[in-house]
Design an enzyme around this catalytic site. Structure first.
Site, PDB file in Angstrom:
ATOM      1  N   LYS A  20       0.841  -1.206   0.000  1.00  0.00           N
ATOM      2  CA  LYS A  20       0.000   0.000   0.000  1.00  0.00           C
ATOM      3  C   LYS A  20       0.874   1.253   0.000  1.00  0.00           C
ATOM      4  CE  LYS A  20      -2.790   0.608   3.683  1.00  0.00           C
ATOM      5  NZ  LYS A  20      -2.555   1.928   4.290  1.00  0.00           N
ATOM      6  N   SER A  21       1.860   1.299   0.891  1.00  0.00           N
ATOM      7  CA  SER A  21       2.731   2.488   0.989  1.00  0.00           C
ATOM      8  C   SER A  21       3.428   2.755  -0.343  1.00  0.00           C
ATOM      9  CB  SER A  21       3.831   2.265   2.030  1.00  0.00           C
ATOM     10  OG  SER A  21       3.317   2.282   3.315  1.00  0.00           O
ATOM     11  N   ARG A  25       3.010   5.931  -3.170  1.00  0.00           N
ATOM     12  CA  ARG A  25       4.175   6.732  -3.576  1.00  0.00           C
ATOM     13  C   ARG A  25       4.414   6.636  -5.076  1.00  0.00           C
ATOM     14  NH1 ARG A  25       4.310   5.604   1.631  1.00  0.00           N
ATOM     15  NH2 ARG A  25       5.691   6.658   3.108  1.00  0.00           N
ATOM     16  N   GLY A  92      -4.843   7.865   5.577  1.00  0.00           N
ATOM     17  CA  GLY A  92      -3.944   8.835   6.206  1.00  0.00           C
ATOM     18  C   GLY A  92      -2.757   9.136   5.307  1.00  0.00           C
ATOM     19  N   SER A 166       7.265   9.344  12.167  1.00  0.00           N
ATOM     20  CA  SER A 166       6.268   9.063  11.143  1.00  0.00           C
ATOM     21  C   SER A 166       6.840   9.185   9.739  1.00  0.00           C
ATOM     22  CB  SER A 166       5.092  10.034  11.303  1.00  0.00           C
ATOM     23  OG  SER A 166       4.320  10.057  10.131  1.00  0.00           O
ATOM     24  N   GLN A 168       4.989   9.153   7.165  1.00  0.00           N
ATOM     25  CA  GLN A 168       4.071  10.014   6.408  1.00  0.00           C
ATOM     26  C   GLN A 168       4.513  11.468   6.520  1.00  0.00           C
ATOM     27  OE1 GLN A 168       0.210   9.037   7.998  1.00  0.00           O
ATOM     28  NE2 GLN A 168       0.067   7.155   6.813  1.00  0.00           N
ATOM     29  N   ASP A 313       2.609  -1.118  12.100  1.00  0.00           N
ATOM     30  CA  ASP A 313       1.332  -1.671  11.634  1.00  0.00           C
ATOM     31  C   ASP A 313       1.158  -3.135  12.055  1.00  0.00           C
ATOM     32  OD1 ASP A 313       0.663   0.735  10.503  1.00  0.00           O
ATOM     33  OD2 ASP A 313       1.400   0.205   8.513  1.00  0.00           O
ATOM     34  N   LYS A 340      -4.032   5.830  14.761  1.00  0.00           N
ATOM     35  CA  LYS A 340      -4.163   5.139  13.464  1.00  0.00           C
ATOM     36  C   LYS A 340      -5.639   5.162  13.041  1.00  0.00           C
ATOM     37  CE  LYS A 340       0.147   4.195  12.969  1.00  0.00           C
ATOM     38  NZ  LYS A 340       0.899   4.897  11.936  1.00  0.00           N
ATOM     39  N   ARG A 387      -7.004  -3.252   9.867  1.00  0.00           N
ATOM     40  CA  ARG A 387      -6.078  -4.175  10.548  1.00  0.00           C
ATOM     41  C   ARG A 387      -6.742  -4.820  11.770  1.00  0.00           C
ATOM     42  NH1 ARG A 387      -1.877  -3.358   7.188  1.00  0.00           N
ATOM     43  NH2 ARG A 387      -1.366  -1.198   6.704  1.00  0.00           N
TER      44      ARG A 387
END
Ligand code: S3P
Length: 428
Positions: A20-21, A25, A92, A166, A168, A313, A340, A387
């Protein structure tokens, strides 16, 4: 209420959904580059579609095929003002990273999200971006979505110290810095996932990283690239945990991302005696490989310090293993979990207690005692959190009708096929 049939163990081979990350990106940087980029094997889920739709709104042309995205763009210098509010849905990563992308743009952007995202802090990105000269306003004293990113022509490079552990926040700063003429430095004491740094170089940005300081020399046009998205380690973690919670299990996870800034969970589990082997099959730009996990009872123990950021996570999965370990599992330095998709410390504690387990909650973590007795009939809530929902399904497989799940709706945020894979691997 939903219930699951009990199973004994999990066996077989699984390819988990794409990361996902990295997908977020790859979409972002493809749109920021001038030309046609290809994202191979992207994650197609509710979260990543929020990012994709946002870049359509600022002018990128995106063709979505089943196993790749073709993204044509004139690059960040040609983004146009979106004609509508950008809805980040539950994501997020979308809200925080896009604040960084749009902060230096000469136009006005408004971003919002669903009820869960509207409760999550945005000041963590607004503050460092403001140090670079961004003007961002938000609800509740510039802390929450919706936020307005005002047109900015006055952003300037600066040295920024991480105040939140973080990736993010770091990524928001780096994505803004890539567009700002001059040298921006971002320093983090606790290393967080480094996908943004790795990928920015691949898209022609001038980025280097040394001893926790990431340096971006910004302002140059970004160049298109082709990227391959590996399997998501954070999705794999649920099957790793399942194999260690169900006696007799043995599973192999193929082509999974094994970036060391993400795999703290493996280090911790091996330290608890888990039988896990990894084989790296590709190293660049992201390590990818196979993971083999064989059931072994974990010894439990206390986990704290910097490693928690590299398994943030995966903490709910580790907490679940506390129920099936030989000693309690205590997790500290994990206060980030409270902000989260849900307050994951409170959510896990409430759900485990509903089954009759012993859990102690701390401001920055929790302690879970081995659960030897019989489960009482308890309601496991998803708290709008993908999750938490996956943990509940695994507990449903463990305790059968004693675990009543309120819903499984959040799965499509990151792992739409989770239940099908559980069914494919379960041994009755
Ligand atoms: C993410 C970073 C982490 C993680 C989230 C995805 C990212 O959040 O929990 O699921 O893609 O950068 P934080 O940066 O808030 O720790």
């Amino acid at each position: 209420m939903i219930t699951f049939e009990q199973c004994r163990s999990f066996k077989g081979e699984i390819t988990v959904p794409s990361d996902k990350s990295i997908t977020h990106r790859a979409i972002i940087m493809s749109a920021m580059a001038n030309g046609v980029s290809v994202v191979r094997n992207p994650l197609i889920s509710r979260d990543t579609m929020a990012t994709l739709d946002a870049f359509r709104l600022v002018g990128a042309d995106i063709v979505k095929e089943s196993d790749r995205f073709l993204i044509s763009s004139g690059g960040w210098k040609t983004f146009k003002e979106p004609r509508d509010v950008i809805d980040c849905l539950n994501s997020g990563t979308t809200a925080r990273l896009l604040a960084g992308v749009f902060a230096p743009q000469p136009f006005y952007t408004v971003m919002t999200g669903d009820n869960s995202l509207k409760r999550r802090p945005m000041d963590r990105v607004i503050k460092p971006l403001s140090k670079l000269g961004a003007e961002i306003r938000g609800r509740a004293g510039d802390t929450l979505l919706p936020v307005s990113v005002l047109p900015s022509s006055r952003m300037a490079p600066a040295g920024i110290m991480a105040e939140t552990k973080s990736a993010q926040v770091k990524s928001a700063v780096l994505l803004a810095a890539a567009q700002i003429e001059g040298i921006t430095e971002y320093s983090e004491k606790t290393p967080t996932r480094d996908h943004t740094e790795r990928m920015l170089s691949g898209f022609g940005a001038d980025v280097s990283s040394r001893d926790g300081v990431i340096t971006v020399s910004g302002g140059r046009e970004m160049t298109p690239a082709e990227c391959f998205v590996p399997g998501d380690f954070s999705s794999a973690a649920f099957f790793i945990a399942a194999a260690l919670a169900f006696e007799g299990s043995e599973i192999i996870i193929k082509n999974c991302g094994l970036n060391p800034s993400r795999t703290g969970f493996l280090t911790v589990l091996k330290g608890m005696g888990a039988d896990i082997e990894t084989e790296i099959t590709r190293a660049d730009p992201e390590p990818i490989g196979d993971i083999r996990v064989k059931y072994s009872e974990c010894s439990g123990g206390r986990v704290s310090g910097d490693i928690v950021a590299n398994m943030i996570d995966e903490v709910p999965s580790l907490a679940m293993l506390g129920l099936f370990s030989s000693n309690p599992v205590e997790i500290r330095d994990a206060a980030e979990l409270r902000v989260k998709e849900s307050d994951r410390i409170a959510a896990v504690a409430e759900n485990f207690r509903a089954l009759g387990a012993e859990v102690e909650e701390y401001p920055d973590g929790l302690k879970v005692w081995p659960f030897k007795g019989d489960a009482c009939k308890g309601i496991l809530k998803s708290f709008d959190d993908h999750r938490i929902c996956m943990i509940n399904i695994l507990l449903g497989k463990k305790f059968g009708v004693k675990a009543l799940l309120d819903n499984v709706d959040p799965l499509d945020v990151s792992f739409p096929d989770f239940i099908s894979w559980v069914m494919a691997l379960e041994q009755k």
